[in-house]
Design an enzyme around this catalytic site. Structure first.
Site, PDB file in Angstrom:
ATOM      1  N   HIS A 116      -5.753   2.811   1.566  1.00 54.83           N
ATOM      2  CA  HIS A 116      -5.015   3.996   2.006  1.00 54.83           C
ATOM      3  C   HIS A 116      -5.651   4.664   3.239  1.00 54.83           C
ATOM      4  O   HIS A 116      -4.972   4.970   4.213  1.00 54.83           O
ATOM      5  CB  HIS A 116      -4.916   5.025   0.885  1.00 54.83           C
ATOM      6  CG  HIS A 116      -4.362   4.476  -0.403  1.00 54.83           C
ATOM      7  ND1 HIS A 116      -3.398   3.510  -0.444  1.00 54.83           N
ATOM      8  CD2 HIS A 116      -4.631   4.780  -1.700  1.00 54.83           C
ATOM      9  CE1 HIS A 116      -3.100   3.237  -1.720  1.00 54.83           C
ATOM     10  NE2 HIS A 116      -3.840   3.988  -2.488  1.00 54.83           N
TER      11      HIS A 116
ATOM     12  N   ASP B  59       0.906  -1.145   0.000  1.00 51.58           N
ATOM     13  CA  ASP B  59       0.000   0.000   0.000  1.00 51.58           C
ATOM     14  C   ASP B  59       0.949   1.199   0.000  1.00 51.58           C
ATOM     15  O   ASP B  59       1.611   1.461   1.009  1.00 51.58           O
ATOM     16  CB  ASP B  59      -0.868  -0.002   1.258  1.00 51.58           C
ATOM     17  CG  ASP B  59      -1.786   1.207   1.290  1.00 51.58           C
ATOM     18  OD1 ASP B  59      -1.363   2.290   0.838  1.00 51.58           O
ATOM     19  OD2 ASP B  59      -2.917   1.078   1.766  1.00 51.58           O
ATOM     20  N   HIS B  60       1.047   1.904  -1.116  1.00 53.00           N
ATOM     21  CA  HIS B  60       2.136   2.886  -1.222  1.00 53.00           C
ATOM     22  C   HIS B  60       1.993   4.024  -0.215  1.00 53.00           C
ATOM     23  O   HIS B  60       2.958   4.718   0.077  1.00 53.00           O
ATOM     24  CB  HIS B  60       2.295   3.391  -2.659  1.00 53.00           C
ATOM     25  CG  HIS B  60       1.276   4.402  -3.087  1.00 53.00           C
ATOM     26  ND1 HIS B  60       0.028   4.051  -3.511  1.00 53.00           N
ATOM     27  CD2 HIS B  60       1.331   5.753  -3.167  1.00 53.00           C
ATOM     28  CE1 HIS B  60      -0.646   5.152  -3.832  1.00 53.00           C
ATOM     29  NE2 HIS B  60       0.127   6.207  -3.631  1.00 53.00           N
TER      30      HIS B  60
HETATM   31  C1  BG6 Z   1      -3.862   4.728  -6.024  1.00 47.74           C
HETATM   32  C2  BG6 Z   1      -5.243   4.786  -6.595  1.00 47.74           C
HETATM   33  O1  BG6 Z   1      -3.724   3.645  -5.145  1.00 47.74           O
HETATM   34  O2  BG6 Z   1      -3.589   5.932  -5.306  1.00 47.74           O
HETATM   35  C3  BG6 Z   1      -5.412   6.004  -7.490  1.00 47.74           C
HETATM   36  O3  BG6 Z   1      -5.483   3.613  -7.345  1.00 47.74           O
HETATM   37  C4  BG6 Z   1      -5.016   7.248  -6.750  1.00 47.74           C
HETATM   38  O4  BG6 Z   1      -6.744   6.107  -7.958  1.00 47.74           O
HETATM   39  C5  BG6 Z   1      -3.647   7.093  -6.111  1.00 47.74           C
HETATM   40  O5  BG6 Z   1      -5.007   8.328  -7.671  1.00 47.74           O
HETATM   41  C6  BG6 Z   1      -3.331   8.276  -5.220  1.00 47.74           C
HETATM   42  O6  BG6 Z   1      -2.003   8.172  -4.792  1.00 47.74           O
HETATM   43  P1  BG6 Z   1      -1.190   9.465  -4.362  1.00 47.74           P
HETATM   44  O7  BG6 Z   1       0.082   8.946  -3.832  1.00 47.74           O
HETATM   45  O8  BG6 Z   1      -1.059  10.300  -5.604  1.00 47.74           O
HETATM   46  O9  BG6 Z   1      -2.042  10.150  -3.328  1.00 47.74           O
END
Ligand code: BG6
Length: 510
Positions: free
Chosen positions: A248, A185-186
């Protein structure tokens, strides 16, 4: 498997190696790790994909991605040359068993060339329907069983509901040991998300007030200005609840609400996080509308430009019922948080990109200042800025200078960019480095994924059986459907206007 301080020699096998994630995120992150001297030696990338490439053309393609998406900007030729010498391509369909014999050969060949038994990281940067297939073929090819050297990385979404997540976790568990599986989960790789733990548990003064006695309610906002861009096809099946909330936002909620960990061991932290999910009060199916609100953006104006509605985006149905916005009220039934609402919201095409957690403290128990002193009075609020601004703001009451006692809201700010000279790494850099070291702390455990689906199950059920009759229900460039206010207003709460450190005038009403 024990986490190491430095990664061992590594072969990074990239399924979906010719896709967008590899090009935009993974290879730029690996290159930045290389420049910082964090990659092991030897290190190589073996990209597996169906694209029409060879080693040289793939590395040219990756170079474009790095020049465009590395946080350092355009790569220097000599740096890129050394890195690119270890990019290899294996053409084939990762969803078909045939390719795995050639993959095993290619891995063995590199081991021989390097004169070392390198660890192998199998990264599934593929569509989710391959997450259950690739590990089976790896196991059959004898590539998955080495507990110390073989690791499998899986991107979200882990399933699309509880049943599919259970089934995927079971498949992964059949193919290798849990210690070999890294569910990404980044958001967990973001510095500001990790800093929630540092802030809470490295500073003793906040812990005594971090509970129902002092906290009135908590809001978690993850707003995006972008629409679905070229991902309409994927998004139609996902929607905001599956795409953002299940992973997230739930991760952020866990970090804000968890009990202090006893040690920094991966499982200790993950135990404390999963406890939060288990304590969330189940939402009764017939009360879903009082806890969850969905929205879909219509056309609207952003930065002076007209932008299309969701239903006009590429790959999206003209009558799509997919939500691009979700607001939720969750209650965590434990001693610390009983009856303190946690309000979560996320959406696309909001007025601007902003992610933040706001801890709204209670009013003072007794107002001892004269009425005229407190006309602008507001309870204190602590705001953790996750992105794009990174920092922490404490809003509190202070005496306005002058002969009279008059209170005004003031603030103290901590700003990452000013406090630290070194720039924040991209989350993928942190996470890929952890995978190489075998450290699972920042990755999702299966019970956590399943518990998050369990929380959302009633909403998914009710929403899939009752089509929304008001979609699209918010114009692009606003903070979501009006009904979102009602979710908080019943308790006398309201969404804070998200912080804008750049100071540009706020667009739209929160
Ligand atoms: C991803 C989603 O996991 O996270 C995307 O699939 C979203 O829809 C993105 O835009 C948002 O990531 P960040 O790091 O730009 O907030």
């Amino acid at each position: 498997m024990k986490a190491k301080d430095r990664p061992e020699p590594t072969l990074f096998v990239l399924f979906g190696g010719t896709g967008d994630l590899a090009w935009r995120k993974l290879v730029p992150a690996l290159f930045d790790l290389y420049i910082d001297g964090h990659l092991p030696n030897p290190f190589g990338i073996l990209a597996v994909g169906r694209g029409d490439f060879d080693d040289a053309s793939l590395s040219r393609h990756y170079r474009e991605g790095v020049d465009r998406h590395s946080r350092r900007g355009i790569a220097r030729d000599e740096d890129w040359g050394a890195f690119a010498a270890q990019i290899h391509f294996l053409r084939g369909d990762p969803g078909s068993q045939e390719i795995y014999a050639s993959l095993a050969e290619a891995c063995a060949r590199l081991d021989q060339e390097w004169q070392v038994k390198a660890q192998r990281i199998f990264y599934m940067a593929t569509p989710p329907d391959l997450f259950g297939v690739i590990p089976k073929y790896l196991k059959e090819a004898g590539l998955a069983q080495d507990l110390e050297r073989a690791r499998i990385v899986v991107e979200k979404p882990i399933g699309c509901d509880l049943a599919s997540a259970l089934s995927l976790n079971a498949t992964l568990g059949d193919c290798c040991q849990e210690a070999q599986i890294f569910r990404i989960d980044h958001y967990l790789g973001k510095e500001t998300v990790q800093n929630i733990l540092a802030f809470r548990f490295a500073n003793p003064m906040f812990e005594p007030i971090w509970n129902r006695r002092y906290v009135d309610y908590v809001t978690i906002t993850v707003a995006e200005a972008v629409g679905v861009a070229h991902r309409g096809g994927y998004y139609e099946k996902a929607g905001a609840l599956r795409d953002m909330v299940q992973n997230h936002l739930m991760q952020i909620l866990c970090l804000v609400a968890m009990e202090p960990m006893v040690s920094f061991q991966a499982d200790e932290i993950r135990n404390k996080k999963v406890d939060v999910l288990h304590a969330i009060r189940p939402i009764p199916r017939d009360e879903v509308s009082q806890y969850a609100i969905r929205g879909q953006y219509n056309e609207g104006w952003m930065d002076g430009q007209k932008v299309p509605g969701y239903r006009e985006e590429a790959g999206v149905g003209h009558h799509s019922q997919t939500e691009t916005f979700v607001a939720l009220k969750l209650l965590v039934d434990n001693w610390r948080w009983k009856d303190v609402p946690f309000y979560l919201r996320t959406g696309k095409r909001m007025p601007r990109q902003v992610s933040e957690v706001a801890i709204q403290f209670r009013a003072v128990p007794h107002q001892c200042f004269p009425a005229e002193a407190t006309q602008d009075w507001q309870p204190s609020r602590l705001i953790m800025l996750i992105q794009p601004e990174q920092g922490i703001i404490l809003r509190f009451q202070a005496k306005q200078p002058g002969p009279k006692m008059h209170l005004r809201t003031s603030e103290m700010r901590f700003d990452y960019s000013q406090a630290f000279a070194n720039p924040s790494p991209d989350p993928y850099e942190t996470l890929l480095w952890d995978v190489m070291k075998g450290d699972t702390t920042l990755f999702m455990r299966p019970d956590q994924v399943e518990a998050a689906w369990q929380v959302l199950a009633p909403i998914l059920d009710v929403w899939s059986s009752a089509t929304p009759n008001d979609f699209p229900n918010y114009p692009a460039g606003t903070w979501g459907p009006e009904a979102t206010q009602g979710l908080l207003a019943k308790q006398g709460h309201r969404w804070p206007l998200p912080v804008d450190l750049a100071g540009s005038p706020d667009k739209g009403q929160p």
